[in-house]
Scaffold this active site. Structure first.
Site, mmCIF file in Angstrom:
data_model
loop_
_atom_site.group_PDB
_atom_site.id
_atom_site.type_symbol
_atom_site.label_atom_id
_atom_site.label_comp_id
_atom_site.label_asym_id
_atom_site.label_seq_id
_atom_site.Cartn_x
_atom_site.Cartn_y
_atom_site.Cartn_z
ATOM 1 N N SER A 46 -2.744 -9.092 -0.919
ATOM 2 C CA SER A 46 -1.878 -9.507 -0.043
ATOM 3 C C SER A 46 -1.438 -8.639 0.984
ATOM 4 C CB SER A 46 -0.782 -10.137 -1.155
ATOM 5 O OG SER A 46 0.041 -8.906 -1.456
ATOM 6 N N LYS A 67 5.321 -5.146 -1.167
ATOM 7 C CA LYS A 67 5.494 -6.084 -0.146
ATOM 8 C C LYS A 67 6.272 -5.353 1.129
ATOM 9 C CE LYS A 67 3.486 -9.737 -2.006
ATOM 10 N NZ LYS A 67 2.978 -9.042 -3.262
#
EC number: 3.4.21.88
Length: 207
Positions: free
Chosen positions: A129, A167
């Protein structure tokens, strides 16, 4: 390395000869006699300068503990002085969150200009991701432990389910957004989030 004086060169050669012929280094007194120095403090001064240049290593608790260093020894000493070993802690996902494992698996050497405090650790990344930020599956992220972050920082965050993830962090009205760097993936929206650290670097093995 600066050039040796003739006296320092003579000291090095005498130490080398004594070790070769006798199997152990000379005493300070013997060095002084061999190179024409009557003062032991002067000999100590020369030895200190040779040690600073990385040519010898001494043990101040022992009278004859003078070791000549090879180029490899000097490189190793310089390497040891310029790195800090940081803990590699568990694994963290860059896809779906996984439970953070805080057991130290090993220690990894990093340059001391990167590790400016003892609050730095490494985590292995699992998932894709964050690929658009250059963080790939199997990479190790270098993390500085801190509990605050600015919008846009890449962080290791603990979610409301006590799971850790890498993230990009954004604080928005009434919620936090943990944004992946992969256009095919959706952000994680949370009311509460705990920052475990800011990612300050990435280490990758090329196979």
């Amino acid at each position: 390395m600066s050039k040796l004086s003739s006296r320092q060169q003579a000291i090095i050669e005498f130490i080398r000869k004594e070790v070769r012929d006798k199997g152990y280094p000379p005493s300070v007194r013997e060095i002084g006699e061999a190179v024409g120095l009557a003062s032991s403090s002067t000999v100590h001064g020369h030895l200190a300068r040779l040690e600073k240049k990385g040519l010898i290593r001494r043990d101040p608790t022992k009278p004859r503990a003078i070791e000549l260093l090879s180029d490899e020894d000097r490189f190793q000493d310089n390497f040891e002085d310029s790195v800090v070993r940081v803990p590699v802690i568990g694994k963290v996902t860059a896809g779906q969150p996984i439970t953070a494992i805080e057991d130290v698996e090993e220690y990894f050497p990093l340059p001391d200009n990167i590790v400016t405090s003892d609050k730095v650790y490494m985590l292995r990344v699992s998932g894709n991701s964050m690929i658009d930020a250059g963080i790939l599956d199997g990479d190790y992220v270098i993390v500085r432990q801190q509990h605050v972050a600015n919008n846009g920082d890449i962080v290791v965050a603990m979610t409301e389910e006590d799971e850790a993830t890498v993230k990009r962090f954004f604080k928005e009205k009434n919620h936090f957004r943990l944004q992946p760097e992969n256009a095919t993936m959706e952000p994680i929206i949370l009311e509460h989030v705990t920052i475990l650290g800011k990612v300050i670097g990435v280490y990758r093995l090329i196979h």
